[in-house]
Design an enzyme around this catalytic site. Structure first.
Site, PDB file in Angstrom:
ATOM      1  N   ASP A 125       0.842  -1.192   0.000  1.00  0.00           N
ATOM      2  CA  ASP A 125       0.000   0.000   0.000  1.00  0.00           C
ATOM      3  C   ASP A 125       0.878   1.243   0.000  1.00  0.00           C
ATOM      4  O   ASP A 125       1.852   1.324   0.747  1.00  0.00           O
ATOM      5  CB  ASP A 125      -0.923  -0.013   1.220  1.00  0.00           C
ATOM      6  N   TYR A 127       1.175   5.754  -0.410  1.00  0.00           N
ATOM      7  CA  TYR A 127       0.717   6.971   0.275  1.00  0.00           C
ATOM      8  C   TYR A 127       0.992   8.110  -0.696  1.00  0.00           C
ATOM      9  O   TYR A 127       1.797   8.976  -0.431  1.00  0.00           O
ATOM     10  CB  TYR A 127       1.536   7.076   1.570  1.00  0.00           C
ATOM     11  N   HIS A 132      -4.169  14.132   0.382  1.00  0.00           N
ATOM     12  CA  HIS A 132      -4.321  13.295   1.575  1.00  0.00           C
ATOM     13  C   HIS A 132      -3.101  13.434   2.484  1.00  0.00           C
ATOM     14  O   HIS A 132      -3.228  13.670   3.690  1.00  0.00           O
ATOM     15  CB  HIS A 132      -4.518  11.837   1.156  1.00  0.00           C
ATOM     16  N   ARG A 141       1.564  17.157  12.174  1.00  0.00           N
ATOM     17  CA  ARG A 141       2.861  17.828  12.315  1.00  0.00           C
ATOM     18  C   ARG A 141       2.784  19.328  12.067  1.00  0.00           C
ATOM     19  O   ARG A 141       3.778  20.033  12.177  1.00  0.00           O
ATOM     20  CB  ARG A 141       3.876  17.213  11.340  1.00  0.00           C
ATOM     21  N   GLU A 198     -10.363   4.158   3.697  1.00  0.00           N
ATOM     22  CA  GLU A 198      -9.489   4.904   2.798  1.00  0.00           C
ATOM     23  C   GLU A 198      -9.919   4.569   1.375  1.00  0.00           C
ATOM     24  O   GLU A 198      -9.906   3.399   0.969  1.00  0.00           O
ATOM     25  CB  GLU A 198      -8.015   4.543   3.025  1.00  0.00           C
ATOM     26  N   GLU A 200      -9.286   4.199  -2.270  1.00  0.00           N
ATOM     27  CA  GLU A 200      -8.078   4.004  -3.081  1.00  0.00           C
ATOM     28  C   GLU A 200      -8.427   3.263  -4.369  1.00  0.00           C
ATOM     29  O   GLU A 200      -9.507   2.679  -4.495  1.00  0.00           O
ATOM     30  CB  GLU A 200      -7.030   3.163  -2.319  1.00  0.00           C
ATOM     31  N   ASP A 230      -9.139   0.606   2.029  1.00  0.00           N
ATOM     32  CA  ASP A 230      -8.128   0.174   2.995  1.00  0.00           C
ATOM     33  C   ASP A 230      -8.601   0.578   4.397  1.00  0.00           C
ATOM     34  O   ASP A 230      -8.286   1.656   4.888  1.00  0.00           O
ATOM     35  CB  ASP A 230      -6.801   0.850   2.637  1.00  0.00           C
ATOM     36  N   ARG A 234      -7.347   4.244  13.143  1.00  0.00           N
ATOM     37  CA  ARG A 234      -6.468   5.416  13.348  1.00  0.00           C
ATOM     38  C   ARG A 234      -5.845   5.435  14.745  1.00  0.00           C
ATOM     39  O   ARG A 234      -4.706   5.909  14.907  1.00  0.00           O
ATOM     40  CB  ARG A 234      -7.268   6.705  13.153  1.00  0.00           C
ATOM     41  N   GLN A 237      -3.105   2.862  14.918  1.00  0.00           N
ATOM     42  CA  GLN A 237      -1.984   3.378  14.114  1.00  0.00           C
ATOM     43  C   GLN A 237      -1.196   4.461  14.861  1.00  0.00           C
ATOM     44  O   GLN A 237       0.038   4.469  14.834  1.00  0.00           O
ATOM     45  CB  GLN A 237      -2.542   3.949  12.802  1.00  0.00           C
ATOM     46  N   TYR A 241       2.770   3.295  15.059  1.00  0.00           N
ATOM     47  CA  TYR A 241       3.387   3.481  13.740  1.00  0.00           C
ATOM     48  C   TYR A 241       4.838   3.951  13.753  1.00  0.00           C
ATOM     49  O   TYR A 241       5.525   3.845  12.736  1.00  0.00           O
ATOM     50  CB  TYR A 241       2.524   4.397  12.867  1.00  0.00           C
ATOM     51  N   LYS A 250      -3.719  -1.575   9.889  1.00  0.00           N
ATOM     52  CA  LYS A 250      -4.108  -1.786   8.492  1.00  0.00           C
ATOM     53  C   LYS A 250      -4.326  -3.257   8.188  1.00  0.00           C
ATOM     54  O   LYS A 250      -4.477  -3.629   7.027  1.00  0.00           O
ATOM     55  CB  LYS A 250      -2.993  -1.261   7.572  1.00  0.00           C
ATOM     56  N   THR A 254      -8.743  -5.272   3.890  1.00  0.00           N
ATOM     57  CA  THR A 254      -8.734  -4.347   2.759  1.00  0.00           C
ATOM     58  C   THR A 254      -9.718  -4.922   1.760  1.00  0.00           C
ATOM     59  O   THR A 254      -9.575  -6.083   1.352  1.00  0.00           O
ATOM     60  CB  THR A 254      -7.322  -4.260   2.135  1.00  0.00           C
ATOM     61  N   GLU A 360      -9.829  12.791   7.415  1.00  0.00           N
ATOM     62  CA  GLU A 360      -9.735  14.118   6.796  1.00  0.00           C
ATOM     63  C   GLU A 360     -11.089  14.842   6.814  1.00  0.00           C
ATOM     64  O   GLU A 360     -11.155  16.044   7.060  1.00  0.00           O
ATOM     65  CB  GLU A 360      -9.271  13.986   5.349  1.00  0.00           C
TER      66      GLU A 360
HETATM   67 CA    CA Z   1      -3.967   3.049   2.623  1.00  0.00          CA
END
Ligand code: CA
Length: 418
Positions: A125, A127, A132, A141, A198, A200, A230, A234, A237, A241, A250, A254, A360
């Site tokens: 997968d 990114y 996104h 951040r 997600e 995708e 996916d 959260r 993660q 992560y 994850k 999927t 998001e």
């Molecule tokens: Ca993904």
């Protein structure tokens, strides 16, 4: 390109996902037929096992459709992929000489159950959606450091699990995991509270490689595309992560759509990647239009209630094409196999209604979205059904993907109870 006319019921409608121009590949069963390869056309599915058994499809010395997966066909390589598409087009076109032979091999789609269309060899997968990555980076951040320094130079990815890839329609169980709230010093083992989708696209590798391949070779190696959800925890993660990336967050599931839309069917809809801030290094440079103009949408339906469209975007928003991702994947010498699945990364557009995840859309849970029913959502609730849809819009026809759905089931009361 305009609509190619077919004799099959439903195939000439401007809003069918499956006109003769499309011919996507899936696996189906009915009350009387075991799971087998099929081709969607209009309201029907052509039984490929029967077509090959009767000699109507005859592409290789050995049978290609004995098993209920498209891997055997993919193994044959691009010349046979083209030969099959040409043969199917001949058989299903308006006024085809062999209509009488083919007609008994059509099964109404409404009577069919759809299964995984391929054996997924491995799942990676990426990114690779700039909107996104910028949204997520801004949340975690701040706007100055939203994109990591490598992001504009390589399509970032991680190795996922083929074992967790499921077909559309499969229920998804809310996972338990280790969560660490900022209010506590130590983590706790609990059901995920921030379970998300997600949006995708998935690219399916149809040709094996063993060593670095160019972007052009990578594009040639891609067999087709599916919609991909996916599912992402959260909160799991956020704790797990660093420094190696997502793992259990994850790994629940999927989902992919059941029809593989071929690269050939999508050819009229090729489009270029967006303008770049930094030129890519030579081995990743664009050599032609390798993204596709595919309209994408997500609906959310609470348990037993009407669905609301929560996102609408387009695959052309991606910063890297699947060909660039595959080329990058091979740079180290990593062997790639027939049946490898590459997730594009979440696809979001520049505006709020174009965001392909609840993370998001609700801005990390701070700004709930309101559904048609009046309910609100930050993340998914038990019983929610998500449906991804996608199509490329031609002149009087569309190349559709069907849908990719899944319903979120409540977490088990005790995941270790046998
Ligand atoms: Ca993904």
């Amino acid at each position: 390109m305009t609509l190619l006319s077919s004799w099959v019921p439903g195939a000439n409608s401007a809003d069918t996902d499956f006109p003769l121009n499309n011919l996507p590949y899936g696996v189906f069963s009915t009350g009387t037929l075991d799971a087998r390869c099929g081709v969607a056309i209009g309201d029907m599915i052509l039984d490929m096992y029967a077509a090959e058994e009767q000699g109507i499809i005859d592409l290789a010395d050995e049978p290609l459709f004995e098993l209920p997966f498209w891997n055997e066909l993919m193994e044959q390589g691009p010349a046979v992929w083209t030969a099959l598409r040409n043969r199917l087009t001949d058989l299903l076109t308006e006024g085809a000489r062999d209509q009488g032979l083919v007609e008994p091999l059509l099964v109404p789609m409404i009577d069919a159950t759809l299964h995984m269309p391929l054996v997924v060899s491995e799942f990676t997968d990426f990114y690779a959606g700039r909107h996104h990555a910028t949204n997520v980076g801004t949340m975690f951040r701040g706007p100055e450091n939203a994109l990591p320094p490598n992001w504009l130079h390589i399509p970032i990815g991680y190795n996922g699990r083929a074992s967790s890839v499921v077909v559309s329609g499969t229920d998804i169980r809310r996972p338990w995991g280790q969560l660490k709230s900022p209010d506590h010093d130590t983590p706790a083992f609990l059901p995920s509270r921030r379970f998300d989708l997600e949006l995708e696209m998935g690219a399916i590798v149809g040709m094996a490689s063993d060593g670095p391949i160019t972007v052009d070779e990578a594009d040639a190696a891609i067999f087709g595309y599916v919609l991909l959800n996916d599912w992402s925890a959260r909160d799991i993660q956020a704790w797990e992560y660093q420094p190696l990336g997502p793992f259990q967050a994850k790994a629940t599931a999927t989902s992919i759509s059941p029809w593989i839309v071929t690269k050939a069917a999508l050819a009229p809809f090729r489009t270029s990647t967006p303008d770049r801030e930094f030129a890519l290094l030579d081995h990743l440079k664009d050599t032609g239009p390798m993204l596709y103009d595919i309209n994408l949408s997500v609906t959310l339906a609470p348990d037993g209630k009407e669905a609301t469209t929560i996102a609408q975007t387009n695959y052309r928003e991606m910063y890297y094409s699947s060909a660039q991702q595959l080329a990058h994947h091979s740079t180290s010498g990593c062997p790639m196999n027939v049946g490898d699945l590459l997730g594009s990364g979440t696809i979001s557009g520049p505006t709020k209604p174009e965001r392909g995840s609840l993370l998001e859309l609700s801005w990390g849970g701070k700004d709930p979205i309101t559904l048609y029913t009046g309910e609100t959502r930050t993340f998914l609730e038990d019983g929610d059904t998500l449906t991804l849809a996608g199509h490329a819009q031609g002149d009087g026809y569309r190349i559709g993907f069907g849908t990719c759905t899944g319903t979120l089931l409540a977490a088990l009361e005790d995941p270790y109870k046998r």
